[in-house]
Design an enzyme around this catalytic site. Sequence first.
Site, PDB file in Angstrom:
ATOM      1  N   ALA A  10       0.806  -1.221   0.000  1.00  0.00           N
ATOM      2  CA  ALA A  10       0.000   0.000   0.000  1.00  0.00           C
ATOM      3  C   ALA A  10       0.838   1.271   0.000  1.00  0.00           C
ATOM      4  CB  ALA A  10      -0.937   0.002   1.208  1.00  0.00           C
ATOM      5  N   GLN A  90       0.567  -6.466  -3.786  1.00  0.00           N
ATOM      6  CA  GLN A  90      -0.491  -6.711  -2.813  1.00  0.00           C
ATOM      7  C   GLN A  90      -1.635  -5.709  -2.995  1.00  0.00           C
ATOM      8  OE1 GLN A  90       2.715  -6.586   0.364  1.00  0.00           O
ATOM      9  NE2 GLN A  90       1.358  -8.068   1.301  1.00  0.00           N
ATOM     10  N   VAL A  92      -4.659  -3.553  -4.943  1.00  0.00           N
ATOM     11  CA  VAL A  92      -5.794  -3.905  -5.807  1.00  0.00           C
ATOM     12  C   VAL A  92      -6.220  -2.724  -6.668  1.00  0.00           C
ATOM     13  CG1 VAL A  92      -6.611  -5.666  -4.172  1.00  0.00           C
ATOM     14  CG2 VAL A  92      -7.490  -3.326  -3.991  1.00  0.00           C
ATOM     15  N   HIS A 110      -3.580 -10.020  -4.414  1.00  0.00           N
ATOM     16  CA  HIS A 110      -4.830  -9.851  -3.667  1.00  0.00           C
ATOM     17  C   HIS A 110      -5.994  -9.460  -4.566  1.00  0.00           C
ATOM     18  CE1 HIS A 110      -2.264  -9.148   0.208  1.00  0.00           C
ATOM     19  NE2 HIS A 110      -2.322 -10.404  -0.155  1.00  0.00           N
ATOM     20  N   CYS A 143     -26.013 -10.467  -8.837  1.00  0.00           N
ATOM     21  CA  CYS A 143     -25.524 -10.896 -10.146  1.00  0.00           C
ATOM     22  C   CYS A 143     -26.673 -10.897 -11.153  1.00  0.00           C
ATOM     23  CB  CYS A 143     -24.917 -12.296 -10.030  1.00  0.00           C
ATOM     24  SG  CYS A 143     -24.383 -13.019 -11.600  1.00  0.00           S
ATOM     25  N   CYS A 146     -27.262 -14.847 -12.364  1.00  0.00           N
ATOM     26  CA  CYS A 146     -27.842 -15.904 -11.524  1.00  0.00           C
ATOM     27  C   CYS A 146     -28.472 -15.407 -10.239  1.00  0.00           C
ATOM     28  CB  CYS A 146     -26.776 -16.954 -11.199  1.00  0.00           C
ATOM     29  SG  CYS A 146     -25.559 -16.408  -9.971  1.00  0.00           S
ATOM     30  N   THR A 184       5.545  -2.111   1.805  1.00  0.00           N
ATOM     31  CA  THR A 184       4.816  -3.212   2.433  1.00  0.00           C
ATOM     32  C   THR A 184       5.412  -3.510   3.793  1.00  0.00           C
ATOM     33  OG1 THR A 184       4.298  -5.590   2.314  1.00  0.00           O
ATOM     34  CG2 THR A 184       6.227  -4.836   1.063  1.00  0.00           C
TER      35      THR A 184
END
Length: 243
Positions: A10, A90, A92, A110, A143, A146, A184
């Site tokens: 991060a 790590q 996202v 991640h 979703c 489904c 990190t």
Amino acid sequence: MTLVAILSGAGISTDSGIPDYRGPQGLWRRDPQAEKLVTYDYYMADPDIRRRSWIMRRESATWNAEPNAAHRAVAELDRRPGVAVRVLTQNVDGLHQLGGMPDRKVLELHGTARTVTCTRCHVRSPMAEALARVAAGEDDPACTKCGGILKSATVMFGERLDPVVLGQAMAVAKACEVFVAVGTTLQVQPAASLAGIAAEHGARLIVVNAEPTPYDELADEVVREPIGTALPALLERLAGEKP
């Protein structure tokens, strides 16, 4: 060809306006209850947790963030002759790719916040589409294929890392000549163990982080300077070294 592995956390994205999680002012320290919003069992069991999670995603700093000098320096190193870079992140936020790293050279340990996945049928779709539905009034969008529960395509607390991605990252750690752990705390396993794996296989280990990490004693070099200036300088120095 020198293989350089960059394990990023991060701290590499804070200059882009994305707060970290485990640092002294990190989200988990300021608001421990926030961890429930990204914990799989809580998320699946409690509609209120999911509603709050969607609000958190919609308000995330990720959507306005731009790659900073550290991201760009990593991509620049990859373009240098005689150097191959693999990013094991790590994060996202997708900023390494936006900063110029080819997607195939980035392993997102991640997952990614830019995609959503159905917990039932596992179909994936853009996060932007889900957030548009939230903005239109759906506080817990299901979703469309489904009716299952949607979540971001990130690894929540209580979920395992993708074994294929982790296996690829381990292979890179074993094969690289230089392993740079940047931004990190090296406390979250199994991602943190990649630093130890690299050192055990003969890589030169460099840690760039404001706070001490459990792997500092293994490191050949530890840098405590601000990442936005320290990492570009470090990578420039590495690029100038002879194999």
